[in-house]
Design an enzyme around this catalytic site. Structure first.
Site, PDB file in Angstrom:
ATOM      1  N   THR A  18      -8.433   4.413  30.386  1.00 13.71           N
ATOM      2  CA  THR A  18      -7.329   5.323  30.667  1.00 13.71           C
ATOM      3  C   THR A  18      -5.993   4.598  30.725  1.00 13.71           C
ATOM      4  OG1 THR A  18      -7.756   5.078  33.028  1.00 13.71           O
ATOM      5  CG2 THR A  18      -8.784   6.941  31.927  1.00 13.71           C
ATOM      6  N   ARG A  22      -8.519  -3.568  29.759  1.00 10.40           N
ATOM      7  CA  ARG A  22      -8.465  -4.473  30.906  1.00 10.40           C
ATOM      8  C   ARG A  22      -9.750  -5.290  30.979  1.00 10.40           C
ATOM      9  NH1 ARG A  22      -5.980  -0.722  35.809  1.00 10.40           N
ATOM     10  NH2 ARG A  22      -4.048  -0.156  34.748  1.00 10.40           N
ATOM     11  N   SER A 113      -2.161  -3.749  35.956  1.00 12.35           N
ATOM     12  CA  SER A 113      -1.647  -2.893  37.025  1.00 12.35           C
ATOM     13  C   SER A 113      -1.949  -3.460  38.404  1.00 12.35           C
ATOM     14  CB  SER A 113      -2.208  -1.480  36.866  1.00 12.35           C
ATOM     15  OG  SER A 113      -1.602  -0.586  37.773  1.00 12.35           O
ATOM     16  N   HIS A 114      -2.752  -2.761  39.187  1.00  8.34           N
ATOM     17  CA  HIS A 114      -3.012  -3.135  40.575  1.00  8.34           C
ATOM     18  C   HIS A 114      -4.201  -4.083  40.717  1.00  8.34           C
ATOM     19  CE1 HIS A 114      -5.279   0.371  39.423  1.00  8.34           C
ATOM     20  NE2 HIS A 114      -6.151   0.150  40.391  1.00  8.34           N
ATOM     21  N   LYS A 126      -1.720  -2.559  27.098  1.00 13.26           N
ATOM     22  CA  LYS A 126      -1.609  -1.117  26.888  1.00 13.26           C
ATOM     23  C   LYS A 126      -0.557  -0.856  25.823  1.00 13.26           C
ATOM     24  CE  LYS A 126       0.326   1.564  30.033  1.00 13.26           C
ATOM     25  NZ  LYS A 126       0.563   2.430  31.213  1.00 13.26           N
ATOM     26  N   ASP A 278       3.161  -1.737  43.012  1.00 14.79           N
ATOM     27  CA  ASP A 278       1.982  -2.458  42.527  1.00 14.79           C
ATOM     28  C   ASP A 278       2.358  -3.502  41.493  1.00 14.79           C
ATOM     29  OD1 ASP A 278       2.638  -0.695  40.456  1.00 14.79           O
ATOM     30  OD2 ASP A 278       0.556  -0.532  39.808  1.00 14.79           O
ATOM     31  N   ASP A 280       2.497  -3.750  38.134  1.00 16.02           N
ATOM     32  CA  ASP A 280       3.412  -3.479  37.023  1.00 16.02           C
ATOM     33  C   ASP A 280       4.518  -2.499  37.373  1.00 16.02           C
ATOM     34  OD1 ASP A 280       1.621  -1.337  37.151  1.00 16.02           O
ATOM     35  OD2 ASP A 280       1.783  -0.904  35.023  1.00 16.02           O
ATOM     36  N   ASP A 282       4.493   0.720  38.603  1.00 12.72           N
ATOM     37  CA  ASP A 282       4.453   2.167  38.374  1.00 12.72           C
ATOM     38  C   ASP A 282       3.873   2.954  39.549  1.00 12.72           C
ATOM     39  OD1 ASP A 282       1.796   1.469  38.115  1.00 12.72           O
ATOM     40  OD2 ASP A 282       1.522   2.315  36.108  1.00 12.72           O
ATOM     41  N   ARG A 283       3.471   2.254  40.609  1.00  8.57           N
ATOM     42  CA  ARG A 283       2.914   2.949  41.779  1.00  8.57           C
ATOM     43  C   ARG A 283       3.790   2.707  43.001  1.00  8.57           C
ATOM     44  NH1 ARG A 283      -3.548   3.227  41.232  1.00  8.57           N
ATOM     45  NH2 ARG A 283      -3.697   2.978  38.970  1.00  8.57           N
ATOM     46  N   THR A 345      -7.443  12.775  35.478  1.00  9.98           N
ATOM     47  CA  THR A 345      -6.743  11.548  35.863  1.00  9.98           C
ATOM     48  C   THR A 345      -6.323  10.790  34.602  1.00  9.98           C
ATOM     49  OG1 THR A 345      -7.948  11.383  37.944  1.00  9.98           O
ATOM     50  CG2 THR A 345      -6.973   9.365  37.085  1.00  9.98           C
ATOM     51  N   GLU A 364      -0.183  11.611  40.864  1.00  8.96           N
ATOM     52  CA  GLU A 364      -1.601  11.390  41.100  1.00  8.96           C
ATOM     53  C   GLU A 364      -1.810  10.891  42.527  1.00  8.96           C
ATOM     54  OE1 GLU A 364      -3.092  10.095  36.645  1.00  8.96           O
ATOM     55  OE2 GLU A 364      -2.521   8.523  38.058  1.00  8.96           O
ATOM     56  N   GLU A 365      -3.000  11.143  43.062  1.00  7.39           N
ATOM     57  CA  GLU A 365      -3.293  10.677  44.411  1.00  7.39           C
ATOM     58  C   GLU A 365      -3.379   9.164  44.505  1.00  7.39           C
ATOM     59  OE1 GLU A 365      -6.315   9.022  44.943  1.00  7.39           O
ATOM     60  OE2 GLU A 365      -6.772   9.309  42.828  1.00  7.39           O
ATOM     61  N   LYS A 377       4.472   6.820  35.296  1.00 11.43           N
ATOM     62  CA  LYS A 377       4.779   6.909  36.717  1.00 11.43           C
ATOM     63  C   LYS A 377       5.743   5.793  37.068  1.00 11.43           C
ATOM     64  CE  LYS A 377       0.119   5.019  37.550  1.00 11.43           C
ATOM     65  NZ  LYS A 377      -0.606   5.498  36.361  1.00 11.43           N
ATOM     66  N   ARG A 498     -15.630   7.015  43.534  1.00  9.92           N
ATOM     67  CA  ARG A 498     -14.625   7.571  44.432  1.00  9.92           C
ATOM     68  C   ARG A 498     -15.017   8.959  44.926  1.00  9.92           C
ATOM     69  NH1 ARG A 498      -9.150   5.313  41.343  1.00  9.92           N
ATOM     70  NH2 ARG A 498      -9.164   3.305  42.436  1.00  9.92           N
TER      71      ARG A 498
END
Length: 545
Positions: A18, A22, A113-114, A126, A278, A280, A282-283, A345, A364-365, A377, A498
């Site tokens: 998604t 990675r 990312s994270h 990406k 985070d 990169d 975006d969070r 998601t 997103e959550e 984001k 999750r």
């Protein structure tokens, strides 16, 4: 300089998820692994004679080395212009903005990312398209198909370019420019938010902020934004130097991995406002003094208050949330009389709606929020949005949230993560859930809970009519409660299972209750339905947010 054609063989594990491809760094360091994937990207798209490509990453280990390889392959594939972030640094939101501003055909973002960084950490690639957002599933499938048949790649034989100095040079017929990635992003934020009001707030001795960049990409951006432009005292931004291993930290802005920030905001003489980003950029995680704002509530509150912000004063056309995100924003959308879309998601699903001008805000959550200003984001954007609301209303984070709950009710919400589970066991659990949900649909109630809906979420995109199946098992109850189960596709070790738990409460005398206490019956019910402990072999979640 000459172009060299290198014979290669396919790798079997280069299917993008998604958020791109990675893997552990050691996988990317295999001979031809990175080269194969980059060449497959170029093989799957049309490159025009005036093509521009944006390249950069979050500064994690292998970032600089990968950039050198990418620009040489790009030059060998006749890309005319390559814009690289200074020192190889480029946040994901800033790359999205740059793609749109420079009318590039796309961008290559180097980040996991994270996920953790370092020699033994993770790396990622990406591809974002000309709209600035992640490539569609059709494009990523084309890239994957190319990786399965690739037998050669082209690369320019040239010395490495010094990424530490702004300027330009030529690689054959390709112009490579090392650009400032921060100033254009800051200028975009100035178009959206009232910097004057925020400056007055942050320069006041009565209001203190603490911004933790977790030694990741937003450090230089946050320092420029909050301390240089908006007048916050020096030291308001912590961990602001991007490090290859993030200083040994896990660059995930949640209550566990950003614990030093959390301890600071929940201690004596705490700052008034806290936030973290985070790897990169975006969070985001938003905190008030002794107060945590869930990402679901954050999206709802930003939507309800968007009319206060200069860039959104004309109103919100629509809003979208990922399916596991709480339904708090749905209630705001209903009152505003706007459409609220529920998507799988993955930010690419929002992008179709953004490009069709159906929505203005989305989130997103998993601590991601954004708008139509870019196609990703955007962590710092969300932080500025909150500060702008505070500057205009004069209210604390806690009061803003409580007043929102009093008006709309509260969606008690939590996510329980079970990390690094054996993939086969995680899949067995989901398969069992899909079978169970069919049986649940035949009932009117499960224990004392009256069931109103149960399915394995399938999404028909309203724009391109594409269908995305098996996006998560969801069970809804008459009380407004929900339980959702899904596997995450962002990790590189095993699987992450999750569980999302949600209970709606409209009684104002109960909106301040403890979240885990309120959700405890649902937690027990989730175990009874899914047999989580049996499948995961874990007695409790790895992380609770």
């Amino acid at each position: 300089m000459r172009t060299r054609t290198v014979t290669t063989k396919p790798f079997k594990d280069q299917k993008p998820g998604t958020s791109g491809l990675r893997k552990p760094v050691t996988i990317f360091q295999q001979s031809n692994y990175l080269e194969n994937f980059i060449q497959s990207i170029f093989n799957s798209i049309n490159i025009s004679e005036t093509s521009t490509l944006i390249v950069g990453g979050d500064g994690r280990y292998y970032n600089s080395q990968a950039i050198q390889i990418i620009i040489k392959i790009a030059a060998a594939n006749s890309i005319k212009r390559i814009l690289v972030g200074h020192k190889g640094i480029f946040s994901t939101p800033a790359i999205s903005a740059a793609i749109r501003y420079h009318k590039a055909f796309g961008g290559i973002i180097l980040s996991a990312s994270h996920n953790p960084g370092g020699v033994n950490g993770d790396f990622g690639i990406k591809y974002n398209t000309e709209h600035g957002g992640p490539a569609s599933e059709e494009i990523t499938n084309n890239i994957f198909n190319c990786t399965k048949t690739i037998n050669k790649y082209k690369i320019l034989e040239a010395k490495d370019i010094n990424l530490n100095y702004l300027g330009s040079c030529n690689l054959g017929t390709t112009k490579v420019e090392i650009i400032d990635s921060i100033t254009p992003y800051v200028e975009l934020m100035q178009q959206l938010f009232d910097f004057g009001r925020i400056h007055t707030l942050l320069a006041s001795s009565n209001f203190r902020i603490s911004i933790d960049s977790l030694n990741a990409v937003t450090g230089p951006y946050a320092r420029t934004l909050f301390e240089t432009c908006l007048g916050a005292p020096r030291g308001s931004v912590q961990n602001d130097i991007p490090l290859e291993d993030f200083g040994g930290k896990h660059p995930d802005p949640n209550l566990i991995h950003a614990s030093s920030l959390v301890n600071n905001l929940f201690g004596l003489n705490s700052p008034d406002f806290g936030a973290a980003s985070d790897g990169d950029g975006d969070r985001n995680m938003i905190l008030g003094r002794n107060f945590f704002v869930t990402p679901s509530d954050s999206l709802a509150i930003l939507t309800a208050n968007a009319h206060l912000i200069p860039g959104y004063k004309d109103g919100v056309k629509g809003v979208a949330r990922s399916m596991p995100t709480s339904q708090a924003v749905d209630r705001v959308a209903k009152k505003l009389g706007i459409e609220c879309y529920e998507t799988p998601t993955g930010w690419k699903f929002f992008n179709n709606l953004l490009n069709a001008d159906k929505i203005t805000l989305c989130g997103e959550e998993s601590f991601g929020t954004g708008s139509n200003h870019i196609r990703e984001k955007d962590g710092l954007w969300a932080i500025l949005f909150w500060l702008n609301i505070i500057a205009i209303t004069g209210k604390s984070v806690e009061n803003i949230v409580y007043e929102h709950w009093k008006q709309y009710g509260r969606n008690f919400y939590s996510r329980h993560d079970y990390e690094e589970i054996e993939l086969s066991k995680a899949n067995d659990c989901m398969n069992q859930l899909r079978y169970t949900v069919k049986k649940i649909r035949e009932k009117t109630a499960f224990n004392e809970y009256k069931i109103t809906h149960a399915d394995d979420f399938s999404y028909i995109d309203p724009i391109d009519k594409s269908i995305s199946k098996q996006q998560g098992v969801r069970i809804s109850f008459a009380s407004g409660s929900r339980i959702i189960f899904r596997l995450s596709g962002t990790g590189t070790k095993g699987a992450t299972f999750r569980v999302y738990l949600e209970k709606y409460q409209f009684d104002n005398t109960k909106i301040k209750l403890n979240t885990q206490h309120v959700l405890s019956p649902l937690i027990q019910l989730a175990e009874e339905i899914a047999h989580i402990k049996s499948f995961t072999e874990l007695d409790k979640p790895t992380i609770i947010t």
